[in-house]
Design a protein around this motif. Structure first.
Motif, PDB file in Angstrom:
ATOM      1  N   ASP A 152       0.859  -1.169   0.000  1.00 29.55           N
ATOM      2  CA  ASP A 152       0.000   0.000   0.000  1.00 29.55           C
ATOM      3  C   ASP A 152       0.902   1.226   0.000  1.00 29.55           C
ATOM      4  O   ASP A 152       2.065   1.153   0.416  1.00 29.55           O
ATOM      5  CB  ASP A 152      -0.913   0.002   1.231  1.00 29.55           C
ATOM      6  N   ALA A 153       0.381   2.361  -0.464  1.00 28.26           N
ATOM      7  CA  ALA A 153       1.266   3.506  -0.656  1.00 28.26           C
ATOM      8  C   ALA A 153       0.574   4.830  -0.390  1.00 28.26           C
ATOM      9  O   ALA A 153      -0.583   5.034  -0.769  1.00 28.26           O
ATOM     10  CB  ALA A 153       1.833   3.505  -2.068  1.00 28.26           C
ATOM     11  N   TYR A 154       1.310   5.719   0.254  1.00 25.85           N
ATOM     12  CA  TYR A 154       0.958   7.132   0.364  1.00 25.85           C
ATOM     13  C   TYR A 154       1.900   7.835  -0.608  1.00 25.85           C
ATOM     14  O   TYR A 154       3.118   7.827  -0.422  1.00 25.85           O
ATOM     15  CB  TYR A 154       1.193   7.621   1.798  1.00 25.85           C
ATOM     16  N   CYS A 155       1.339   8.441  -1.661  1.00 20.01           N
ATOM     17  CA  CYS A 155       2.172   9.050  -2.701  1.00 20.01           C
ATOM     18  C   CYS A 155       1.861  10.531  -2.820  1.00 20.01           C
ATOM     19  O   CYS A 155       0.696  10.924  -2.943  1.00 20.01           O
ATOM     20  CB  CYS A 155       1.939   8.360  -4.041  1.00 20.01           C
ATOM     21  N   GLU A 156       2.901  11.346  -2.776  1.00 18.88           N
ATOM     22  CA  GLU A 156       2.697  12.788  -2.890  1.00 18.88           C
ATOM     23  C   GLU A 156       2.127  13.139  -4.254  1.00 18.88           C
ATOM     24  O   GLU A 156       2.290  12.421  -5.230  1.00 18.88           O
ATOM     25  CB  GLU A 156       4.026  13.524  -2.676  1.00 18.88           C
ATOM     26  N   LYS A 157       1.458  14.275  -4.301  1.00 16.15           N
ATOM     27  CA  LYS A 157       0.940  14.788  -5.570  1.00 16.15           C
ATOM     28  C   LYS A 157       2.050  15.570  -6.274  1.00 16.15           C
ATOM     29  O   LYS A 157       3.032  15.970  -5.631  1.00 16.15           O
ATOM     30  CB  LYS A 157      -0.302  15.665  -5.315  1.00 16.15           C
ATOM     31  N   PRO A 158       1.913  15.797  -7.585  1.00 14.33           N
ATOM     32  CA  PRO A 158       0.955  15.168  -8.491  1.00 14.33           C
ATOM     33  C   PRO A 158       1.331  13.710  -8.736  1.00 14.33           C
ATOM     34  O   PRO A 158       2.510  13.376  -8.814  1.00 14.33           O
ATOM     35  CB  PRO A 158       1.092  15.997  -9.772  1.00 14.33           C
ATOM     36  N   LEU A 159       0.335  12.880  -8.879  1.00 18.73           N
ATOM     37  CA  LEU A 159       0.588  11.445  -8.951  1.00 18.73           C
ATOM     38  C   LEU A 159       1.408  11.056 -10.177  1.00 18.73           C
ATOM     39  O   LEU A 159       2.168  10.095 -10.139  1.00 18.73           O
ATOM     40  CB  LEU A 159      -0.755  10.710  -8.970  1.00 18.73           C
ATOM     41  N   THR A 160       1.255  11.809 -11.262  1.00 19.20           N
ATOM     42  CA  THR A 160       1.933  11.449 -12.501  1.00 19.20           C
ATOM     43  C   THR A 160       2.507  12.682 -13.185  1.00 19.20           C
ATOM     44  O   THR A 160       2.139  13.815 -12.876  1.00 19.20           O
ATOM     45  CB  THR A 160       0.961  10.769 -13.489  1.00 19.20           C
ATOM     46  N   LEU A 161       3.363  12.433 -14.151  1.00 17.30           N
ATOM     47  CA  LEU A 161       3.894  13.487 -15.004  1.00 17.30           C
ATOM     48  C   LEU A 161       3.117  13.593 -16.309  1.00 17.30           C
ATOM     49  O   LEU A 161       3.162  14.624 -16.976  1.00 17.30           O
ATOM     50  CB  LEU A 161       5.375  13.223 -15.300  1.00 17.30           C
ATOM     51  N   THR A 162       2.384  12.537 -16.659  1.00 16.04           N
ATOM     52  CA  THR A 162       1.632  12.533 -17.913  1.00 16.04           C
ATOM     53  C   THR A 162       0.260  11.904 -17.713  1.00 16.04           C
ATOM     54  O   THR A 162       0.004  11.210 -16.723  1.00 16.04           O
ATOM     55  CB  THR A 162       2.364  11.740 -19.015  1.00 16.04           C
ATOM     56  N   ILE A 163      -0.610  12.112 -18.695  1.00 15.39           N
ATOM     57  CA  ILE A 163      -1.951  11.531 -18.671  1.00 15.39           C
ATOM     58  C   ILE A 163      -1.892  10.014 -18.796  1.00 15.39           C
ATOM     59  O   ILE A 163      -2.582   9.290 -18.071  1.00 15.39           O
ATOM     60  CB  ILE A 163      -2.802  12.136 -19.806  1.00 15.39           C
ATOM     61  N   ASP A 164      -1.049   9.509 -19.690  1.00 19.49           N
ATOM     62  CA  ASP A 164      -0.983   8.061 -19.887  1.00 19.49           C
ATOM     63  C   ASP A 164      -0.444   7.329 -18.663  1.00 19.49           C
ATOM     64  O   ASP A 164      -0.837   6.186 -18.391  1.00 19.49           O
ATOM     65  CB  ASP A 164      -0.132   7.733 -21.118  1.00 19.49           C
ATOM     66  N   GLU A 165       0.450   7.964 -17.925  1.00 18.66           N
ATOM     67  CA  GLU A 165       0.906   7.353 -16.664  1.00 18.66           C
ATOM     68  C   GLU A 165      -0.269   7.146 -15.717  1.00 18.66           C
ATOM     69  O   GLU A 165      -0.353   6.131 -15.020  1.00 18.66           O
ATOM     70  CB  GLU A 165       1.956   8.233 -15.992  1.00 18.66           C
ATOM     71  N   GLY A 166      -1.179   8.114 -15.698  1.00 19.94           N
ATOM     72  CA  GLY A 166      -2.346   8.004 -14.831  1.00 19.94           C
ATOM     73  C   GLY A 166      -3.242   6.835 -15.207  1.00 19.94           C
ATOM     74  O   GLY A 166      -3.798   6.156 -14.337  1.00 19.94           O
ATOM     75  N   LYS A 167      -3.400   6.596 -16.491  1.00 18.14           N
ATOM     76  CA  LYS A 167      -4.195   5.446 -16.929  1.00 18.14           C
ATOM     77  C   LYS A 167      -3.588   4.145 -16.411  1.00 18.14           C
ATOM     78  O   LYS A 167      -4.306   3.244 -15.960  1.00 18.14           O
ATOM     79  CB  LYS A 167      -4.275   5.413 -18.456  1.00 18.14           C
ATOM     80  N   LEU A 168      -2.267   4.042 -16.474  1.00 21.30           N
ATOM     81  CA  LEU A 168      -1.600   2.829 -16.033  1.00 21.30           C
ATOM     82  C   LEU A 168      -1.678   2.685 -14.510  1.00 21.30           C
ATOM     83  O   LEU A 168      -1.906   1.582 -13.999  1.00 21.30           O
ATOM     84  CB  LEU A 168      -0.143   2.836 -16.492  1.00 21.30           C
TER      85      LEU A 168
END
Length: 478
Positions: A152-168
Motif C-alpha cells: 500500500d502507498a501514500y504518494c505525494e501529488k501530483p501522482l503522474t507526469l503525464t496523462i498516460d501514466e495516470g491510466k496505467l
C-alpha cells in the motif's frame, strides 16, 4: 563550471533542518447522486475523530505496520513524522546520501535501514507500505512497482507526469487492490474545504456558474550554469526515467540563502521533471474546484482548455529551446470548459491563492486560511445539516488537521480495504485537467478532450504529449 555551495542547508530542506473500486468517481448527474457517491454512514460513524480516538490507532508493536520513506527530502520530512503516529518508520531510501544521513538522525534516531535503490525496499516482505516523496517524475514508476510488489502507498501529488501514466496507475490499482492515498491533504481538511463543499452540496450557492482558481505565478530563474554534482548525490539515478541533463546550480547574486537548480527543491520548474505551478498548486485547488462542481450536481467532465501563458524561454512545437533556465509557465490565464456548459473554471496566477465559487444564489471563497462569503455568514443562523460534512467525507472517520487526518484516513482505508479520501481515480480526473492545461500552455492553443475515451481530440501533436519516453534502463517494470 560552477561549484555549488558546500553548505548543507542548501541541500537539506528546512523541515530536516528543524528536526472494491467506487462505481462512480466524481461524475454525478445530480446532487443526490453526489451524496450517494461519497457515501453516508450511520449516525454513530459520522462524529469527527477527537484526539483520543486518533491515539487509539497507536497499536501494539506487533500490530503496527512498518513503512519506508522513499524520497527523504521536501515533503517526505514534513509528512513522515505524521505517519510515525500510525506506523513504524523503519527504512529510508534516497539517491542523495546527505538526505539519508540527516533524515536517519532526525526522523529515526539513526536506527533506520538505509537504501539507495527503492527496488530493494519493495522486495522486503517485512515492509507493509511505502511513502513516496520523490520528485514528480519518479512518482508513477515507483508507485506502480510498489503496488505490484504488494505494498500500500501514500504518494505525494501530483501522482503522474503525464496523462498516460495516470491510466496505467489506475489500471494497476484496480488489478492489485492496493490502497493508495494521494497527498492532496486538502480533502482531509474538513474545517474549511469540506465545509465549502458541504455548503455547495446543500444547494446554498445554487447552480454554479463560474469558478476562479488562484495558484500563484510559477518560478523564475536567471541563466543557470552547469555545476559539479554535489558529493553523495547520484545524479543519473536522480534523473531516473526523465531525459538526460547536465546538473545546474547557482546561488542568487543578492541572497546567499537562495539558489537556482534543476535538482532538489526547484525540480518543479522544469517540464522535464514536473508540470510547474499547474500540477503543484493546481493539484490542490483544481481538485477542490472539480469536487465542488460535482457537489453542485453538475457534470465536471472536462471538454477543453484554452487561454494564454507566459514562459521565460522560447518554445517550438511544445518543447523549450533553452536548457539553462526554468521553463514551466510563469503566468497563465486559462479557461476550462465542462460537459455542463453552464459552468466554467478560470485558472490564474494573478488572483488570491484559493478557489472562488460563484453560483446563482451566492459566492464563497476558500483557501487554507479562510472560508468567507455571505453563505458562510448565514451558517450562524442556518447551520449545515448535522451529517453534511460527514457526507462529503464519504462517511469515514474524520479529524480536523490536514496531514494527521490524511494519514489517519490512509490507515483506515488499509484496515478496511476501501478507497481512501484521495483515491487515484478521482485524483487523475482532476490531474488530467492540470496536464491538459500544461499542454495548452506549451503549444499556445486550445486543447479539446473526450472524457469518455480519455483522449485529446483533433490534435495529433497535443495527443502525443499525453505520454513521454522513458530513458533506457528506467522503464516501468511490470
Amino acid at each position: 563550471m560552477t561549484k555549488p555551495s558546500s553548505s548543507l542547508d542548501d541541500r537539506i530542506p528546512s523541515p530536516l533542518r528543524l528536526v472494491s473500486l467506487m462505481n462512480t468517481v466524481c461524475q454525478p448527474n445530480s446532487r443526490r447522486d453526489f451524496l450517494k457517491t461519497v457515501g453516508v454512514a450511520s449516525a454513530a460513524t459520522l462524529t469527527p475523530w477527537a484526539l483520543p480516538a486518533r491515539q487509539s490507532l497507536a497499536k501494539s508493536p506487533n500490530e503496527r505496520k512498518r513503512f519506508a520513506l522513499i524520497g527523504v527530502g521536501g515533503n517526505g520530512t514534513r509528512t513522515a513524522p505524521v505517519g510515525k503516529e500510525f506506523a513504524d518508520l523503519v527504512a529510508l531510501c534516497d539517491v542523495d546520501q546527505t538526505h539519508l544521513k540527516y533524515g536517519n538522525e532526525l526522523l529515526c534516531d539513526g536506527k533506520a535501514e538505509l537504501f539507495r535503490d527503492y527496488r530493494e525496499v519493495l522486495s522486503r516482505d517485512d515492509i507493509d507500505l511505502v511513502q513516496i516523496s520523490t520528485p514528480d517524475h519518479w512518482h508513477a514508476k515507483i508507485l506502480i512497482e510498489a503496488m505490484l510488489a504488494g505494498k500500500d502507498a501514500y504518494c505525494e501529488k501530483p501522482l503522474t507526469l503525464t496523462i498516460d501514466e495516470g491510466k496505467l496507475v489506475r489500471k494497476v490499482q484496480q488489478q492489485t487492490g492496493r490502497v493508495v492515498q494521494v497527498g492532496t491533504q486538502q480533502r482531509s481538511s474538513f474545517d474549511k474545504f469540506n465545509h465549502a463543499l458541504a455548503i455547495i452540496a446543500e444547494g446554498r450557492l445554487g447552480k454554479l456558474k463560474r469558478l476562479v482558481v488562484g495558484i500563484d505565478a510559477g518560478g523564475w530563474s536567471p541563466e543557470i550554469p552547469v555545476a559539479e554534482v554535489p558529493e553523495g548525490l547520484d545524479w543519473d539515478r536522480w534523473l531516473g526515467p526523465g531525459p538526460e541533463m547536465e546538473y545546474r546550480y547557482a546561488l542568487d547574486a543578492k541572497r546567499s540563502d537562495k539558489n537556482y537548480t534543476n535538482g532538489h527543491t526547484h525540480f518543479r520548474w522544469w517540464y522535464e521533471h514536473s508540470g510547474g505551478k499547474l500540477t503543484d498548486w493546481g493539484a490542490h485547488h483544481v481538485d477542490i474546484a472539480m469536487l465542488g462542481i460535482a457537489a453542485a450536481g453538475q457534470n465536471n467532465d472536462p471538454v477543453s482548455v484554452d487561454g494564454t501563458a507566459k514562459h521565460d524561454v522560447e518554445f517550438r512545437d511544445g518543447m523549450p529551446l533553452q536548457n539553462n533556465r526554468y521553463n514551466t509557465a510563469r503566468a497563465f490565464d486559462l479557461k476550462v470548459a465542462f460537459a455542463d456548459g453552464d459552468v466554467e473554471m478560470n485558472i490564474r496566477h494573478d488572483v488570491d491563492n484559493g478557489i472562488l465559487f460563484e453560483g446563482e444564489r451566492g459566492r464563497i471563497f476558500v483557501n487554507r486560511g479562510k472560508l468567507v462569503g455571505k453563505p458562510v455568514e448565514d451558517l450562524k443562523t442556518n447551520p449545515l445539516a448535522e451529517d453534511a460534512i460527514a457526507r462529503i467525507y464519504r462517511g469515514m472517520p474524520m479529524e480536523g488537521n490536514d496531514r494527521p487526518a490524511h494519514w489517519a484516513n490512509f490507515m483506515h482505508a488499509i484496515d478496511n480495504r476501501v478507497l481512501p479520501i484521495s483515491d487515484v481515480h478521482s485524483h487523475m480526473k482532476m490531474l488530467n485537467v492540470c496536464h491538459l492545461a500544461g499542454i495548452c500552455c506549451r503549444l499556445g492553443r486550445k486543447v479539446e478532450w473526450d472524457q469518455a475515451t480519455e483522449s485529446v481530440v483533433g490534435d495529433e501533436q497535443a495527443a502525443a504529449m499525453m505520454k513521454r519516453p522513458y530513458r533506457a534502463g528506467y522503464e516501468i517494470e511490470m
